[in-house]
Write an enzyme that holds these catalytic residues in place. Sequence first.
Site, PDB file in Angstrom:
ATOM      1  N   LYS A  89       9.829   0.987  -4.587  1.00 19.44           N
ATOM      2  CA  LYS A  89       8.525   0.441  -4.968  1.00 19.44           C
ATOM      3  C   LYS A  89       7.421   0.930  -4.022  1.00 19.44           C
ATOM      4  O   LYS A  89       6.263   0.999  -4.397  1.00 19.44           O
ATOM      5  CB  LYS A  89       8.617  -1.088  -4.936  1.00 19.44           C
ATOM      6  N   ASP A  90       7.789   1.264  -2.772  1.00 25.94           N
ATOM      7  CA  ASP A  90       6.803   1.711  -1.772  1.00 25.94           C
ATOM      8  C   ASP A  90       6.591   3.217  -1.766  1.00 25.94           C
ATOM      9  O   ASP A  90       5.742   3.716  -1.028  1.00 25.94           O
ATOM     10  CB  ASP A  90       7.243   1.294  -0.356  1.00 25.94           C
ATOM     11  N   ARG A 117      -0.624  -6.007  -9.404  1.00 23.65           N
ATOM     12  CA  ARG A 117       0.183  -6.291 -10.608  1.00 23.65           C
ATOM     13  C   ARG A 117       0.434  -7.788 -10.741  1.00 23.65           C
ATOM     14  O   ARG A 117       0.220  -8.385 -11.803  1.00 23.65           O
ATOM     15  CB  ARG A 117       1.516  -5.543 -10.519  1.00 23.65           C
ATOM     16  N   ARG A 118       0.923  -8.390  -9.641  1.00 23.19           N
ATOM     17  CA  ARG A 118       1.208  -9.830  -9.709  1.00 23.19           C
ATOM     18  C   ARG A 118      -0.057 -10.634  -9.954  1.00 23.19           C
ATOM     19  O   ARG A 118      -0.040 -11.633 -10.669  1.00 23.19           O
ATOM     20  CB  ARG A 118       1.904 -10.291  -8.426  1.00 23.19           C
ATOM     21  N   ARG A 157      -0.428 -10.479   3.041  1.00 22.12           N
ATOM     22  CA  ARG A 157       0.204  -9.268   3.551  1.00 22.12           C
ATOM     23  C   ARG A 157       1.206  -9.638   4.630  1.00 22.12           C
ATOM     24  O   ARG A 157       1.302 -10.770   5.066  1.00 22.12           O
ATOM     25  CB  ARG A 157      -0.855  -8.322   4.142  1.00 22.12           C
ATOM     26  N   ARG A 172       5.237 -13.555   5.588  1.00 22.89           N
ATOM     27  CA  ARG A 172       4.742 -14.187   4.357  1.00 22.89           C
ATOM     28  C   ARG A 172       5.300 -15.602   4.211  1.00 22.89           C
ATOM     29  O   ARG A 172       4.579 -16.530   3.855  1.00 22.89           O
ATOM     30  CB  ARG A 172       5.123 -13.330   3.146  1.00 22.89           C
ATOM     31  N   CYS A 174      -1.283   1.914  -5.405  1.00 26.20           N
ATOM     32  CA  CYS A 174      -1.398   0.452  -5.268  1.00 26.20           C
ATOM     33  C   CYS A 174      -2.669  -0.073  -5.900  1.00 26.20           C
ATOM     34  O   CYS A 174      -2.835  -1.272  -6.032  1.00 26.20           O
ATOM     35  CB  CYS A 174      -1.417   0.063  -3.794  1.00 26.20           C
TER      36      CYS A 174
END
Length: 310
Positions: A85-86, A133-134, A151, A157, A244
């Site tokens: 994903k990164d 996206r979220r 972040r 988190r 992103c």
Amino acid sequence: MHPSLKNTPLVIATRESRLALWQAEHVQALLRQRGLSVELLGMTTKGDQILDRTLSKVGGKGLFVKELEVALEEGRAHIAVHSLKDVPMELPAGFALACVMEREDPRDAFVSPHYASLAQLPQGAVVGTSSLRRQVLLHALRPDLKIVPLRGNLDTRLRKLDEGQYDAIVLAAAGLKRLKMDERIRSIFEPEEMLPAAGQGALGIEIRSDREDLHTALQSLVDMPTWLRVTAERAVSRGMGGSCSVPLAAYATLEGDTLFIRAAWGDPDGQLPLVRAEQRAVVTTLAQADAVGLAIAQALQAAGAQVHRH
């Protein structure tokens, strides 16, 4: 085994967050089982250092990858293990994705000390996520929520959540499961509610493209069904300008040779409605998977989604 791999230890470049280290150690253990000597080189990336701004504002996904690629280029490391994903949709010249491994749960997790699900959150509750996206998918499900940036690595988190800065946060289920923190998951978003990000839950191994010996050595770790799925997903992202800064979801499943891919694009400014597209296709090669993903990107654009221009 290639002779050059017998005598010198393979060095894995990795970020030093707990999750990144778990991923690198997982690959290290698998390669050691195959008779290779493997060491880790822990590194801090720009993405780990800049925590006061969203990724889309400071340079996108490549911030987690760049320093690792420099280590590969300089010969200080041989392979880099990434959460797929990164990984930027286009790798720099001289680098290649040598291997995609079996996927962990690709879905998103709802995490909250006080509420069991998104539906139970009170009006105007504060939800933390750094993902565009979220943000757009949460907004589509619950327009009343206050969605604020979040972040930091997984532990950071969760600490911010526990300190009461948020009523709930949304994280990748894969990271929580890999670190044996499943008990923090209050509920899982099914793809029908919240489509995952391209490549979410999958690990990729990057090498310098001239290292054919490493490419060969890593083939036993490849999970081809996962690779086909994430290739299609990443092609959607690439076709939409892949970074992103694109509020984009893309998720593929594979049954036999039939790939089913769904994608969604949201307007970060909240002015335009969510755009969705899906397609089924017979896919047996990475090139076919790539073509299906690009077709989905075109379908999204035809339906009103906007391509992100760098």
